[in-house]
Scaffold this active site. Structure first.
Site, mmCIF file in Angstrom:
data_model
loop_
_atom_site.group_PDB
_atom_site.id
_atom_site.type_symbol
_atom_site.label_atom_id
_atom_site.label_comp_id
_atom_site.label_asym_id
_atom_site.label_seq_id
_atom_site.Cartn_x
_atom_site.Cartn_y
_atom_site.Cartn_z
ATOM 1 N N CYS A 190 0.824 -1.224 0.000
ATOM 2 C CA CYS A 190 0.000 0.000 0.000
ATOM 3 C C CYS A 190 0.849 1.262 0.000
ATOM 4 O O CYS A 190 0.312 2.364 -0.052
ATOM 5 C CB CYS A 190 -0.940 -0.006 1.191
ATOM 6 S SG CYS A 190 -1.706 -1.595 1.454
ATOM 7 N N HIS A 245 -8.780 4.070 -1.389
ATOM 8 C CA HIS A 245 -7.405 3.576 -1.245
ATOM 9 C C HIS A 245 -7.032 2.694 -2.428
ATOM 10 O O HIS A 245 -6.969 1.477 -2.314
ATOM 11 C CB HIS A 245 -7.289 2.815 0.089
ATOM 12 C CG HIS A 245 -5.932 2.286 0.390
ATOM 13 N ND1 HIS A 245 -4.766 2.827 -0.123
ATOM 14 C CD2 HIS A 245 -5.537 1.243 1.172
ATOM 15 C CE1 HIS A 245 -3.735 2.136 0.328
ATOM 16 N NE2 HIS A 245 -4.171 1.172 1.109
#
Lengths: 162, 395
Positions: free
Chosen positions: B84, B339
């Site tokens: 991420c 995200h």
């Protein structure tokens, strides 16, 4: 294949669908892939031999005494691979836990499962399924490591309250 | 060599479910405004890096894909992956390329098209960003579960509650509602969070960031290039720290903090000349990695906005809203903005530029007095952390 895709394939000649929310046209990939890895455990065989006897085995560097769990065959402190296998005492203290409600599809056959991390009395920490009522867990909960057979048929360690 | 590196162009796609575009089109959506704000063309770029975690999406060679689509061929490139934090890794590559003197103008792109796969497959694949063999294969850890282990430990140690975690979601939705690029542009209340179904106890649906498609892009320039091009609107990268954590959570010391984040923060503060004992005094605001609610609170502490064990009080006292001690995630954060794994770090850079140059949308512009903004981007569960400090004045 999805019925809608099949129908469109027959009618229009392409594997397409219209996304319901956006109305945007999507191509549905014809190349499906199933993944299954083949992973070497050659150097940690004693771990699995131990598990068959209900033991939890870790590795220990003969030179510096550092214990590794999960086991590893090389000690980066000593640049040495002279390790021995040692049995861990199967008790410890629970440090944290969760309950997995939304599961990966490959765990679809299981009910929601609690996962905990415990610190073993011998030092290393261990992450595993918690075979007990998560609602009854208290800070400082004592736990034991036990070996059970999974639905898939293989043996694996788990944590349980003492 | 360039001592200083500036962000001179920015672009941001709409985040969300983007069934209307393919990967290359989604990339161009953020690349085009980045070129326009920098007043540059693709041929001007010396090197580009693309942050992308992939696996759930069809195209793997995204640098080549955009080299073709956006006329960047034959310039040098690479795809970078740090889970991420892949977007920050792309910024890192551009930053170091310029700092070393290898490039004068670099482009960092972050992109993720997560919704090319059905949700269950994404849940399966994203759970594999830790120790695959020891923690996923046998125990089916999911991404929310990894962080839930931290959320539980934090509640047990400091007495924070699920309601405290819900407050983070409420704040980030409040600001997401003011961000036209956000996936969720809707305010929520604490009840909504508390009543939503459990994903991984203690996290409920509204504690979790969503599965998102999106891209973000920045163009970086050397100090010399900034002068040569006469660039007026820019922000400088004052410091960047990077840390790595162990694959297995069981190899970590504690679960109420991320060691990689503390390490990265120390490096970044040192580089930027920020007093590590009171960094909030030097910053106008921050973007922190709120993939779930609890990690935002843990980030306050790892970044030393408050003492260990007091992060939940910051949100309880609304000190991370605009006007508080330090505004955090006033673009909606990962929680409400969305995200798209590889794009998030670059999106944070875009937000730092917008905030510092006072270009944020109405209702979510922080007061800019100190001229510095922080971005904290975590890959996996502290498996990687990038902390970057942006500033109006170079060091």
């Amino acid at each position: 294949m999805d019925e809608k895709v099949k129908k469109n394939l027959e009618e229009f000649g392409f594997p397409v669908i219209v996304d319901e929310r956006s109305g945007a046209m999507q191509w549905v990939d014809m190349r499906e892939l199933r993944l299954r890895y083949i992973i070497s455990i050659e150097n940690i065989k004693p771990f699995y031999e131990g598990l068959r006897e209900g033991k939890l085995m870790a590795t220990k560097c003969k030179k510096c005494g550092r214990i590794f769990f999960p086991p590893q065959k090389d000690c980066p402190s000593c640049f040495d691979s002279d390790i021995e296998w040692v049995e861990m005492k199967k008790e410890g203290t629970l440090e944290t836990m969760t309950v997995v409600f939304v599961k990966p599809p490959s765990f679809g056959q299981y009910d929601p499962y609690p996962v905990a991390i415990a610190k073993l009395d011998d030092g290393p920490k261990i992450l595993a399924w918690y075979n007990g009522d998560p609602q009854q867990v208290k800070p400082g909960q004592r736990v034991k490591v036990q070996v059970s057979r999974r639905k898939e048929g293989y043996l694996m360690y788990e944590l349980a309250p003492i | 060599m360039s001592e200083n590196v500036a962000v001179i162009g920015i672009g941001h796609s709409k985040f969300g479910t983007r069934k209307d575009v393919n990967t290359a089109e989604l990339c161009w959506e953020s690349m085009k405004p980045a070129f326009e704000t920098a007043n540059l063309e693709p041929k001007d770029i010396d090197f580009f890096a693309v942050g992308n975690a992939g696996i759930w999406s069809s195209e793997a060679a995204i640098p080549a894909l955009v080299a073709e689509y956006a006329d960047l061929a034959p310039k040098g490139s690479m795809r970078v992956e740090a889970a991420c934090a892949s977007g920050s890794a792309a910024v890192r590559v551009g930053y170091t390329a310029i700092k070393s003197g290898i490039a004068d103008l670099a482009l960092a792109l972050g992109v993720e098209k997560m919704q090319e796969s059905p949700n269950p497959n994404v849940i399966e694949l994203i759970g594999r960003f830790g120790s695959y063999f020891w923690e996923f294969e046998n125990f089916g850890l999911t991404f929310p579960a990894y962080y839930a282990l931290h959320g539980t430990a934090y509640m047990m140690k400091y007495g924070a509650t699920e309601e405290d975690y819900a407050r983070v979601a409420v704040k980030n939705h409040y600001y997401g509602a003011k961000n036209p690029y956000a996936q969720f542009q809707k305010e929520i209340d604490i009840e909504t969070v508390l009543k939503s179904p459990y994903i991984a106890w203690p996290f409920k649906l509204f504690d979790c960031s969503p599965i998102t498609d999106g891209s973000a892009c920045v163009i970086l320039a050397s100090e010399e290039k900034v002068k040569e091009l006469g660039i007026e609107e820019k922000v400088w990268i004052l410091g960047q720290g990077v840390g790595t954590g162990t694959a297995n959570l069981s190899r970590r010391e504690e679960f109420t903090s991320l060691a990689s984040a503390r390490y990265a923060a120390e490096q970044a503060y040192k580089m930027a000349g920020i007093d590590i004992d009171n960094p909030a005094n030097y910053l106008d605001g921050a973007n922190v990695h709120d993939c779930f609610t609890a990690p935002e609170i843990i980030a306050y502490e790892d970044l030393r906005f408050c003492k260990r064990g007091e992060g939940y009080k910051l949100i309880r006292d609304e000190q991370t809203y605009i006007g508080g001690k330090i505004p955090v995630n006033v673009d909606g954060g990962l929680k409400a903005k969305g995200h798209p794994i590889g794009a998030t770090g670059v999106s944070q850079a875009v937000e730092a530029y917008k905030q510092l140059l006072q270009k944020a949308e109405p209702g979510r512009q922080a007061d800019i007095n100190k001229g510095r903004w922080l971005a904290h981007n975590v890959g996996g569960t502290g498996h990687y952390t990038y902390v970057t400090i942006y500033g109006l004045e170079k060091r």
